[in-house]
Design a protein around this motif. Sequence first.
Motif, PDB file in Angstrom:
ATOM      1  N   GLU A   1     118.672 -11.866 -19.227  1.00 57.76           N
ATOM      2  CA  GLU A   1     119.489 -13.008 -19.628  1.00 57.76           C
ATOM      3  C   GLU A   1     119.354 -14.164 -18.630  1.00 57.76           C
ATOM      4  N   ALA A   2     118.149 -14.328 -18.069  1.00 60.69           N
ATOM      5  CA  ALA A   2     117.961 -15.391 -17.088  1.00 60.69           C
ATOM      6  C   ALA A   2     117.972 -16.752 -17.773  1.00 60.69           C
ATOM      7  N   GLU A   3     118.220 -17.780 -16.972  1.00 59.05           N
ATOM      8  CA  GLU A   3     118.282 -19.156 -17.446  1.00 59.05           C
ATOM      9  C   GLU A   3     116.906 -19.598 -17.986  1.00 59.05           C
ATOM     10  N   THR A   4     116.902 -20.363 -19.063  1.00 61.22           N
ATOM     11  CA  THR A   4     115.647 -20.886 -19.601  1.00 61.22           C
ATOM     12  C   THR A   4     115.322 -22.210 -18.913  1.00 61.22           C
TER      13      THR A   4
ATOM     14  N   ARG B   1     111.761 -25.289 -22.229  1.00 62.71           N
ATOM     15  CA  ARG B   1     112.120 -25.038 -23.622  1.00 62.71           C
ATOM     16  C   ARG B   1     111.297 -25.977 -24.495  1.00 62.71           C
TER      17      ARG B   1
ATOM     18  N   ASP C   1     109.840 -20.500 -24.856  1.00 56.33           N
ATOM     19  CA  ASP C   1     110.851 -20.522 -23.795  1.00 56.33           C
ATOM     20  C   ASP C   1     110.295 -19.835 -22.560  1.00 56.33           C
TER      21      ASP C   1
ATOM     22  N   ARG D   1     111.632 -18.368 -18.862  1.00 56.04           N
ATOM     23  CA  ARG D   1     112.863 -18.085 -18.118  1.00 56.04           C
ATOM     24  C   ARG D   1     112.642 -18.229 -16.631  1.00 56.04           C
ATOM     25  N   ARG D   2     113.710 -18.480 -15.926  1.00 59.48           N
ATOM     26  CA  ARG D   2     113.603 -18.655 -14.484  1.00 59.48           C
ATOM     27  C   ARG D   2     113.054 -17.397 -13.820  1.00 59.48           C
TER      28      ARG D   2
ATOM     29  N   GLU E   1     110.053 -16.035 -13.914  1.00 57.30           N
ATOM     30  CA  GLU E   1     108.976 -15.236 -14.498  1.00 57.30           C
ATOM     31  C   GLU E   1     107.633 -15.962 -14.383  1.00 57.30           C
TER      32      GLU E   1
ATOM     33  N   THR F   1     109.053 -20.128 -10.582  1.00 56.33           N
ATOM     34  CA  THR F   1     108.743 -19.818 -11.967  1.00 56.33           C
ATOM     35  C   THR F   1     107.340 -20.367 -12.197  1.00 56.33           C
TER      36      THR F   1
END
Lengths: 259, 374
Positions: A3-6, A9, A29, A31-32, A34, A197
């Motif tokens: 559920e990490a921040e996107t 986008r 998307d 995510r933070r 990755e 990221t």
Amino acid sequence: MSEAETVIRVRDLRSQFGAQVVHDGLNLDVRRGEVMGVIGGSGAGKSVLLRSVVGLRQPDGGKAEVLGVDLSRAAAAQRQAIERRFGLLFQDGALFSSLTVAENVALPLKEQYALPPELLDPLVLLKIRLAGLPDSAAHKYPAQLSGGMRKRAGLARAIALDPEILFLDEPTSGLDPIGAAHFDSLLVTLKRALNLTVFLVTHDLDSLYAICDRVAVLADGKVIVVDRVEVVERFPHPWVQECFRGPRARGARRNQDVA
Amino acid sequence: MSIEGHVQLAYAPDGASELCLLGDWTLPHLQRCRAQLLALSSLPERWQAQGLGALDTGGALLLASTRRARGLSTDINSLPGLSQEARALFAMVLEQSEMVAPAAAPLNGFRELLARMGRALESQWLQTRELLGFVGLTLVTCGLILTGKRRLRWTSTVFHMEQSGLDAVPIVALLSFLVGSVVAFLGATVLGDFGASIFTVELVSYSFLREFGVLLTAILLAGRSGSAFTAQIGSMKSREELDAIRALGLDPMEMLVVPRLLALLVMLPLLAFLAMLAGLAGGAIVGSLALDITPGMFISRLYEMTEVRHLWVGLSKAPLFAFLIAVVGCLEGFKVEGSAESVGRHTTSAVVQSIFLVILFDALFAIFFMQLDV
């Protein structure tokens, strides 16, 4: 990191050159924290996607946001604030040819923060070392460096401002397998230490297996699948199958098993 | 919101003093963070990072180098309370910032000056030798083409004739026309005082037929075509196209240099002739407007007083100028290496060199023709 921040986008992105449509309703998307690998055949629009995301290209439809801001439409001040928070490595480094490596790395630091030389010089040297270059490379001009070293120098400049997101455009293309493997492991180290990221455009299967947390496949103007590479390689699409079942993919997988 | 990094001296529960690092130790605050650390005369061995906000490489480097400079231990555990990410960053910075690069050796100004003069002189000599060598190579290739051992590239030659000849007609004609009228105005002002304003015709015709027609054309073409030759060949060189030509068993001299040379050899005399006509026309128009010399009078005076040998003197210089411009332009293109910046540098150098050579040879010709009395 479920559920990490996107942080990136892309929604309904459309890109076209004349009558040729490159992207048509593309969604993605990131995510933070990755490492997102973007692959696709030649002309599938990987580099165009990257340029659209970082705001170098105005989308013909839809939008692409970085850290919640659509860079191609944002006001100059807002765009600059976001641009300070990501680093971009171009295919051949795009180093300023009239400046030495050290001056290249120092440029964004000097422009954004007026640092005195006693703070600036060690910091520049540190970034050059972090990118895996020897100290002696600092005072060389880009034309005096090999292709692999130019990429590392470009990486040193890209991480100069301690970005949160690092965009890489085919970082291992044109490198020998050993150089490419070193670059991959360097990226992993940097990512851990700097908490990056990474948005990685590549067609190097070894890199996908070695460093990517998730892989997005571009085909038919869309992202047809986004997932871990083990899942992506079983995706029933002709291009994906040809790509991941070909002789080169078997080699890349074997390396992965050994590692 | 980010809080500027700052330090606070405190006492740990066991009574030992420790330095508490608070706030964000990041690039925007780096200078003031450093000032705070420098302001403290003595630093305790133990530092506490419990209250530390954000930490980036700049901040980590500042902490690491300060500890090293003050003789404190540089162990990763010397900074308790770091978050996991900050700890990884600090460890990496500690590892990479170990040695400091040696400073560059101090320069001796006078010796540098001498060395620079020597280098400039040597490069001038080398450049001259290179140019002479290239002239020889070009002539040999031309000879091989004449004897049928090499092919003449007609398509390429005609293409360059159009690019550097035909396309240059408007600018050459306009410029010569303007200079012609300026010369006539000068003549009108100076000669009018002696009541000899009719001699304006000779002034314009002598100067344009002997000198200005061909010189203006050569300077324009040096700027327009010589630079284009350098840029074209130079960008081919930087993309390894020249190596590809050689690897395919072809000769770059034959494919690239001779067509450009031939195009200029044909077009520069023609353009020079055009420039002479345009200059005379400029003079005639000023004459009829400002001096009451009707175009008819201008032409008959020209016919009576100006011998045709002046035209030949002027035109005889044109092929040599064409040769100089083409050879310098192509050679500078071949000298390009590596980056796009190099293309720009050599293009500039080609223009400067060819204009210099054109004017130098024009002066030599002037002396030569004076001695010959033509």
